[in-house]
Design an enzyme around this catalytic site. Structure first.
Site, mmCIF file in Angstrom:
data_model
loop_
_atom_site.group_PDB
_atom_site.id
_atom_site.type_symbol
_atom_site.label_atom_id
_atom_site.label_comp_id
_atom_site.label_asym_id
_atom_site.label_seq_id
_atom_site.Cartn_x
_atom_site.Cartn_y
_atom_site.Cartn_z
ATOM 1 N N ASN A 14 0.945 -1.060 -0.109
ATOM 2 C CA ASN A 14 -0.068 -0.037 -0.208
ATOM 3 C C ASN A 14 0.881 1.323 -0.093
ATOM 4 O O ASN A 14 0.665 2.300 -0.627
ATOM 5 C CB ASN A 14 -0.993 0.070 1.323
ATOM 6 C CG ASN A 14 -2.219 -0.750 0.698
ATOM 7 O OD1 ASN A 14 -2.932 -0.447 0.253
ATOM 8 N ND2 ASN A 14 -2.205 -2.114 1.478
ATOM 9 N N MET A 90 1.133 -2.144 12.276
ATOM 10 C CA MET A 90 0.391 -2.755 13.077
ATOM 11 C C MET A 90 0.925 -2.881 14.579
ATOM 12 O O MET A 90 0.906 -3.735 15.304
ATOM 13 C CB MET A 90 0.721 -4.578 12.728
ATOM 14 C CG MET A 90 0.433 -4.894 11.405
ATOM 15 S SD MET A 90 -1.165 -4.657 10.682
ATOM 16 C CE MET A 90 -2.086 -6.185 11.261
ATOM 17 N N ARG A 91 0.651 -1.381 14.946
ATOM 18 C CA ARG A 91 0.706 -1.250 16.277
ATOM 19 C C ARG A 91 -0.705 -0.202 16.714
ATOM 20 O O ARG A 91 -1.096 0.432 15.894
ATOM 21 C CB ARG A 91 1.797 -0.225 16.607
ATOM 22 C CG ARG A 91 3.282 -0.765 16.175
ATOM 23 C CD ARG A 91 3.518 -2.170 16.870
ATOM 24 N NE ARG A 91 3.862 -1.800 18.312
ATOM 25 C CZ ARG A 91 3.943 -2.755 18.878
ATOM 26 N NH1 ARG A 91 3.764 -4.116 18.701
ATOM 27 N NH2 ARG A 91 4.032 -2.598 20.414
ATOM 28 N N ILE A 92 -0.855 -0.600 18.078
ATOM 29 C CA ILE A 92 -2.101 0.360 18.438
ATOM 30 C C ILE A 92 -1.459 1.575 19.086
ATOM 31 O O ILE A 92 -0.525 1.469 19.804
ATOM 32 C CB ILE A 92 -2.762 -0.499 19.460
ATOM 33 C CG1 ILE A 92 -3.488 -1.490 18.772
ATOM 34 C CG2 ILE A 92 -3.824 0.354 20.328
ATOM 35 C CD1 ILE A 92 -4.003 -2.684 19.647
ATOM 36 N N ASN A 107 -6.058 5.513 7.823
ATOM 37 C CA ASN A 107 -5.711 4.159 7.984
ATOM 38 C C ASN A 107 -6.586 3.329 6.818
ATOM 39 O O ASN A 107 -7.440 3.772 6.551
ATOM 40 C CB ASN A 107 -5.983 3.634 9.469
ATOM 41 C CG ASN A 107 -5.653 2.073 9.480
ATOM 42 O OD1 ASN A 107 -4.404 1.717 9.225
ATOM 43 N ND2 ASN A 107 -6.445 1.451 10.145
ATOM 44 N N HIS A 109 -7.969 -0.547 6.554
ATOM 45 C CA HIS A 109 -8.254 -1.520 7.271
ATOM 46 C C HIS A 109 -8.962 -2.649 6.376
ATOM 47 O O HIS A 109 -9.940 -2.354 5.547
ATOM 48 C CB HIS A 109 -8.990 -1.216 8.434
ATOM 49 C CG HIS A 109 -9.376 -2.463 9.338
ATOM 50 N ND1 HIS A 109 -8.456 -2.874 10.192
ATOM 51 C CD2 HIS A 109 -10.334 -3.241 9.505
ATOM 52 C CE1 HIS A 109 -8.894 -3.951 10.930
ATOM 53 N NE2 HIS A 109 -10.133 -4.126 10.346
ATOM 54 N N SER A 136 -11.650 -0.491 4.124
ATOM 55 C CA SER A 136 -12.276 0.507 4.403
ATOM 56 C C SER A 136 -10.809 1.389 4.455
ATOM 57 O O SER A 136 -10.075 1.063 5.107
ATOM 58 C CB SER A 136 -12.936 0.524 5.719
ATOM 59 O OG SER A 136 -13.787 -0.494 5.570
ATOM 60 N N THR A 141 -9.023 7.785 14.898
ATOM 61 C CA THR A 141 -9.636 8.623 16.156
ATOM 62 C C THR A 141 -9.231 7.689 17.149
ATOM 63 O O THR A 141 -8.623 6.708 17.062
ATOM 64 C CB THR A 141 -11.248 8.878 16.127
ATOM 65 O OG1 THR A 141 -11.872 7.572 16.045
ATOM 66 C CG2 THR A 141 -11.501 9.629 14.886
ATOM 67 N N LEU A 144 -10.349 2.453 18.196
ATOM 68 C CA LEU A 144 -9.403 1.620 17.513
ATOM 69 C C LEU A 144 -10.381 1.152 15.982
ATOM 70 O O LEU A 144 -11.459 0.719 16.167
ATOM 71 C CB LEU A 144 -8.990 0.293 18.033
ATOM 72 C CG LEU A 144 -8.221 -0.825 17.110
ATOM 73 C CD1 LEU A 144 -7.092 -0.298 16.880
ATOM 74 C CD2 LEU A 144 -8.526 -2.233 17.927
ATOM 75 N N ASP A 145 -9.865 1.360 14.835
ATOM 76 C CA ASP A 145 -10.516 1.147 13.626
ATOM 77 C C ASP A 145 -12.111 1.890 13.722
ATOM 78 O O ASP A 145 -12.735 1.177 12.958
ATOM 79 C CB ASP A 145 -10.534 -0.173 13.198
ATOM 80 C CG ASP A 145 -9.121 -1.186 13.343
ATOM 81 O OD1 ASP A 145 -8.162 -0.423 12.831
ATOM 82 O OD2 ASP A 145 -9.107 -1.976 13.655
ATOM 83 N N GLU A 174 -7.565 -2.320 -2.260
ATOM 84 C CA GLU A 174 -6.769 -1.539 -1.298
ATOM 85 C C GLU A 174 -5.664 -0.500 -2.114
ATOM 86 O O GLU A 174 -5.694 0.653 -1.863
ATOM 87 C CB GLU A 174 -5.947 -2.048 -0.431
ATOM 88 C CG GLU A 174 -6.832 -3.115 0.684
ATOM 89 C CD GLU A 174 -5.977 -3.612 1.696
ATOM 90 O OE1 GLU A 174 -5.093 -2.907 1.980
ATOM 91 O OE2 GLU A 174 -6.222 -4.814 2.298
#
Ligand code: GAR
Length: 195
Positions: A14, A90-92, A107, A109, A136, A141, A144-145, A174
């Site tokens: 991406n 891949m980190r919160i 982002n 997803h 999507s 925000t 999460l997602d 994507e």
């Protein structure tokens, strides 16, 4: 000209489509690619495109998310990004990080949000017997997602589908939707795209 930082953790397919889209009359350019993994395949691809790369290895922070996020903010600061595009990162992120880039972060997803936040999205769609799956692009925000959806692309789930087969059909979508959405977003257009 707007500056876009792209954050990755993996192969960066991406990221490549985003970076390659930002040429010519596009109102933005990729200013840096940052990875939390030193072995991310996308780093070499970014370097080959002439984009500066930075690694902030999350393992150095031993689970201290606040310290990791602070290090990422510090690493991005010299590039002064107008937009941060998460592309398989891949980190919160902590609320502090998200607040720092409020209204500036996107982002992608791999699900039809609000369905299947988190991981294993394609397997969950198959297990649920869903007729459609997809991806999507959304604003980031604190949930999460969960931020406003700017674009969504759908594909049919086929009989006998595996998560890998579904992922392989969603990924080209994507690659089409994320650059389109980013271009509109940097121009101030948040109207939703559905394909
Ligand atoms: C993409 O499928 C993206 O949607 C997904 O990771 C993949 C990264 O591939 N993102 C997430 O799951 C975010 N939670 P890439 O590195 O080849 O772009």
């Amino acid at each position: 000209m707007k500056k876009v930082a792209i954050l990755i953790s993996g192969s960066g397919s991406n990221m490549v489509t985003l970076a390659q889209s930002m040429t010519g009359d596009h109102p933005a350019r990729a200013c840096v690619v940052l990875s939390n993994r030193p072995d991310a395949g996308g780093l070499a691809k970014a370097a080959a495109l002439g984009i500066p790369t930075v690694v902030v290895d999350h393992k150095d922070y031993k689970g201290d998310r606040a310290a990791f996020d602070a290090a990422v903010m510090k690493a991005l600061a010299p590039y002064d990004p107008d937009v941060v595009a998460l592309a398989g990162f891949m980190r919160i992120l902590t609320p502090e990080f998200i607040a720092h880039f409020a209204g500036k972060m996107l982002n992608i997803h791999p699900s039809l949000l609000p369905k299947y936040k988190g991981l294993h999205t394609h397997q969950r769609a198959i297990d649920a017997g869903d007729e459609a799956a997809g991806c999507s692009v959304h604003e980031v925000t604190a949930e999460l997602d969960g931020g406003p959806i700017l674009a969504q692309g759908r594909v049919a789930v086929l009989a006998g589908d595996t998560a890998d087969a579904l992922a392989a059909r969603v990924l080209p979508l994507e690659h089409k939707l994320y650059p389109e959405t980013l271009r509109r977003f940097v121009s101030g257009d948040r109207t939703r795209i559905d394909v």
